[in-house]
Design a protein around this motif. Structure first.
Motif, mmCIF file in Angstrom:
data_model
loop_
_atom_site.group_PDB
_atom_site.id
_atom_site.type_symbol
_atom_site.label_atom_id
_atom_site.label_comp_id
_atom_site.label_asym_id
_atom_site.label_seq_id
_atom_site.Cartn_x
_atom_site.Cartn_y
_atom_site.Cartn_z
ATOM 1 N N LEU A 1 0.901 -1.218 -0.100
ATOM 2 C CA LEU A 1 -0.076 -0.009 -0.073
ATOM 3 C C LEU A 1 0.829 1.282 0.036
ATOM 4 C CD1 LEU A 1 -2.608 -1.124 2.634
ATOM 5 C CD2 LEU A 1 -2.923 -1.078 0.062
ATOM 6 N N VAL A 2 1.965 1.217 0.810
ATOM 7 C CA VAL A 2 2.902 2.458 0.644
ATOM 8 C C VAL A 2 3.432 2.613 -0.713
ATOM 9 C CG1 VAL A 2 4.998 3.116 1.695
ATOM 10 C CG2 VAL A 2 3.331 2.187 3.044
ATOM 11 N N SER A 3 3.750 1.477 -1.180
ATOM 12 C CA SER A 3 4.371 1.553 -2.597
ATOM 13 C C SER A 3 3.447 2.254 -3.582
ATOM 14 C CB SER A 3 4.653 0.068 -3.138
ATOM 15 O OG SER A 3 5.112 0.052 -4.457
ATOM 16 N N GLY B 1 3.768 5.931 -3.238
ATOM 17 C CA GLY B 1 5.092 6.499 -3.192
ATOM 18 C C GLY B 1 5.352 6.216 -4.777
ATOM 19 N N SER B 2 5.389 5.173 -4.930
ATOM 20 C CA SER B 2 6.277 4.588 -6.376
ATOM 21 C C SER B 2 5.084 5.069 -7.756
ATOM 22 C CB SER B 2 6.551 3.217 -6.571
ATOM 23 O OG SER B 2 7.155 2.896 -7.881
ATOM 24 N N ASP B 3 3.884 4.456 -7.344
ATOM 25 C CA ASP B 3 2.742 4.521 -8.516
ATOM 26 C C ASP B 3 2.345 5.935 -8.920
ATOM 27 O OD1 ASP B 3 3.135 1.667 -8.716
ATOM 28 O OD2 ASP B 3 1.189 1.316 -7.234
ATOM 29 N N THR B 4 2.172 6.640 -7.831
ATOM 30 C CA THR B 4 1.906 8.089 -8.040
ATOM 31 C C THR B 4 2.959 8.781 -8.810
ATOM 32 O OG1 THR B 4 2.526 8.596 -6.049
ATOM 33 C CG2 THR B 4 0.243 8.057 -6.339
ATOM 34 N N THR B 5 4.241 8.498 -8.580
ATOM 35 C CA THR B 5 5.434 9.091 -9.298
ATOM 36 C C THR B 5 5.085 8.662 -10.781
ATOM 37 O OG1 THR B 5 6.579 9.169 -7.259
ATOM 38 C CG2 THR B 5 7.843 9.606 -9.433
ATOM 39 N N GLY C 1 5.809 -3.483 -5.160
ATOM 40 C CA GLY C 1 5.031 -3.672 -4.035
ATOM 41 C C GLY C 1 5.246 -4.890 -2.999
ATOM 42 N N ARG C 2 5.502 -5.971 -3.586
ATOM 43 C CA ARG C 2 5.755 -7.124 -2.816
ATOM 44 C C ARG C 2 7.027 -7.151 -2.256
ATOM 45 N NH1 ARG C 2 3.643 -9.904 -7.307
ATOM 46 N NH2 ARG C 2 5.682 -10.412 -8.308
#
Length: 610
Positions: free
Chosen positions: A124-126, A129-133, A201-202
């Protein structure tokens, strides 16, 4: 737990309309960007025409200096417009990322508990952070920029058509083949990007798991095994990244071949036509300049396809969370009333309330009830304790009162009002709740205390800390209430975390207090201090407490025995010693009763103090 997890559901695909939906709040800036795109396109398209005039002026008596000056001004103007446009695009992209993160964070903290339990925190944190970027890249390197470039592309086509339709037809033939190849390959990029982000994410979830349990891992000699497991996840993410790079590597030659092929064809055919006298040299040079102007937006288009497809892969993961129903969605009281439709005065604030469980049945998995037709009344102003073997459904009862879940059958009522008729925020404002693992948030002691009572003053904070025997410990610290605690209360002992969580609930001063294993991490000295704090807190409020240690609840007004989801007995400590074999067994194991000296085979028990 549920039988299926979030991973069992089909992964939603990101859609272009979802991506453009994030731009609605930036329409004004985007309008300015499009105006600048038109202006920039005009300045760029004028340059080949001015170059044509410069070349033609060389063979005449006309001085080229004024025309060259115009050309320089056009180049500088196009550069300035492009710089402003790029800044606005970058600013808009950052705004889109902010919007996406706000939506995602707001959604995550409003999801039902069962949805959060089905997903790993690191994943969920990923997504935040990463996906929205990656969504940001679709704007700065793709979508809007390509729309602006399409104006230059269209203008270049018009100019080329005017100069030489034959050369234009040959050029378009090469370009169309390249576009078809890029579109076909880009679909594969979206699929691989989604898989790559899932792998990231994993990996993030695995790292979060390992770091949070690093002491347990090291104590168990499992450090190298955990490192190997995380390396496997890292390799999986790397493999997907390489596959994305492989598809991208195919696209770059296609783009380059389209440019080089078009240029060589134009140069060869155009040179032949110049030699044949059917095309002027100035027109050929102008055509080639238009060709380069057409190729630049074409490159932007190829890049846009790749970056947008990549962003859509990440956006699918974001939308998967955003599309989930929120915790308060679809609440419906039996009989058709909507949430919050409570008669005036039905539930009064500022006084203890009666809590009633009416044939409450609940299960985490179909056909395996954790609670089975539980009926119980907790009188206003009383202290009721729930005891029994582990896994009997004690903590689940408290979770239902907090409406982390709702009963499958039956109802829970507060002063006769079904809890489902209250909004969750209204209900929880009346409840102080201390979970079994007593979570402490990273920050300061003061921030933890003020979580549910943001208006509390210094004196109130110190009073509740003193009531749980924690004030003296804090006074030893030079920063006092502003002492910093780490994640999960790092820097505090288990008992100190427990007492701080209880102090936080007491500070909220709610009419209903729920305590789940409040003395689980306390030594005997602090347990006695906490007993006194609970007795003090019970004055003027209704208390429902879950306990394994019977010493915590022997003075409760009512003790309820819960076994395998069923209420088997209720009464005071003395009454249950006489009426409940299970309670008597629990008390014996905890040395609250011991066998009396009696004839062999006798089952008589002698109670302490008698």
């Amino acid at each position: 737990m549920t039988e299926t997890t979030a991973d069992d559901a089909p992964a939603p695909r990101g859609r272009l309309r979802d991506l453009t939906g994030y731009l609605t709040g930036h329409r004004g800036v985007l309008g300015v960007v499009l105006v600048l795109s038109v202006l920039g396109a005009g300045l760029s398209l004028a340059q080949p025409l001015v170059v044509n005039r410069v070349i033609r002026s060389i063979g005449t008596d006309q001085a080229p200096a004024p025309v060259v000056t115009v050309l320089v001004l056009l180049v500088l103007g196009a550069g300035l417009v492009g710089a402003v446009q790029q800044y606005l695009l970058e600013r808009t992209a950052e705004g889109v990322v902010l919007t996406a993160r706000r939506r995602l964070v707001g959604q995550l903290l409003h999801l039902p508990v069962r949805e959060l339990d089905a997903r790993r925190a690191g994943d969920l944190v990923s997504r935040v952070g990463s996906d929205t970027t990656m969504v940001r890249a679709a704007l700065t390197g793709g979508l809007v920029d390509a729309l602006g470039g399409s104006l230059v592309f269209a203008g270049a086509l018009v100019g080329m058509a005017v100069l030489d339709p034959l050369l234009l037809g040959i050029t378009l033939g090469v370009v169309v083949l390249a576009v078809l190849a890029v579109v076909a390959a880009s679909a594969r990029i979206q699929t691989l990007t989604r898989a790559a982000q899932d792998a990231v994410g994993r990996l993030a979830a695995g790292v979060e798991r390992a770091v949070s349990a690093v002491r347990t891992i090291r104590a168990g000699g499992a450090t190298e095994r955990e490192v190997a497991r995380l390396e496997t996840e890292a390799v999986s993410a790397w493999e997907y990244g390489v596959r994305v790079a492989g598809v991208g590597a195919v696209l770059w030659p296609i783009s380059g071949l389209a440019v080089q092929g078009s240029f060589l064809v134009v140069l060869g055919v155009g040179g032949y036509r110049v030699a044949a006298g059917t095309l002027a040299v100035a027109d050929l040079v102008t055509f080639i300049l238009f060709l380069f102007m057409m190729v630049m937006p074409l490159g932007q288009f190829f890049s846009a396809i790749t970056t947008v497809r990549t962003a859509l892969g990440a956006l699918g993961r974001i939308q998967e969370i955003l599309d989930l129903p929120r915790e308060d969605a679809g609440d419906q009281v039996p009989g058709g009333a909507s949430p919050g439709a409570v008669p005036t005065g039905a539930v009064e604030r500022g006084r203890p309330a009666t809590l009633t469980f009416d044939h409450v049945t609940f299960s985490y998995r179909p056909g395996r009830p954790v609670l089975d037709a539980v009926s119980l009344t907790v009188p206003a102003g009383s202290t009721t304790a729930i005891v029994g073997p582990s896994g009997g459904g004690k903590s689940t009862l408290l979770a239902l009162v907090e409406r982390f879940h709702d009963p499958e059958r039956g109802a829970i009522r507060l002063d006769g009002t079904d809890l489902r008729a209250l909004s969750r925020s209204d209900l929880r404002s009346r409840i102080g709740f201390v979970e079994q693992n007593a979570p402490v948030l990273a920050g300061t002691v003061r921030e933890n205390l003020l979580l549910a009572a943001p208006e509390a003053d210094e004196a109130s904070c110190r009073a509740v800390l003193a009531s749980v025997n924690l004030l003296e410990r804090l006074q030893e610290h030079p920063e006092g209430l502003d002492a910093t605690v780490g994640d999960d209360g790092a820097g505090l002992s288990g008992g100190e975390r427990q007492r701080l969580a209880i102090a936080r609930a007491l500070l909220a001063d709610t009419p209903l207090l729920l305590l789940d294993e409040p003395t689980a991490s306390l030594d005997s000295r602090n347990e006695q201090a906490l007993h006194a704090a609970i007795r003090s807190a019970a004055a003027g409020r209704t208390v429902l407490i879950v306990a394994h240690r019977l010493s915590t609840v022997v003075r409760a007004d009512q003790i309820v025995v819960l076994d395998r989801g069923r209420l088997t007995a209720a009464g005071t400590h003395e009454e249950l010693l006489d009426t409940s074999e299970l309670y008597r067994e629990l008390a014996r194991h905890q040395l609250l009763v011991r066998p009396a000296v009696s004839p062999p085979g006798s089952t008589a028990c002698r109670r302490p103090g008698r």
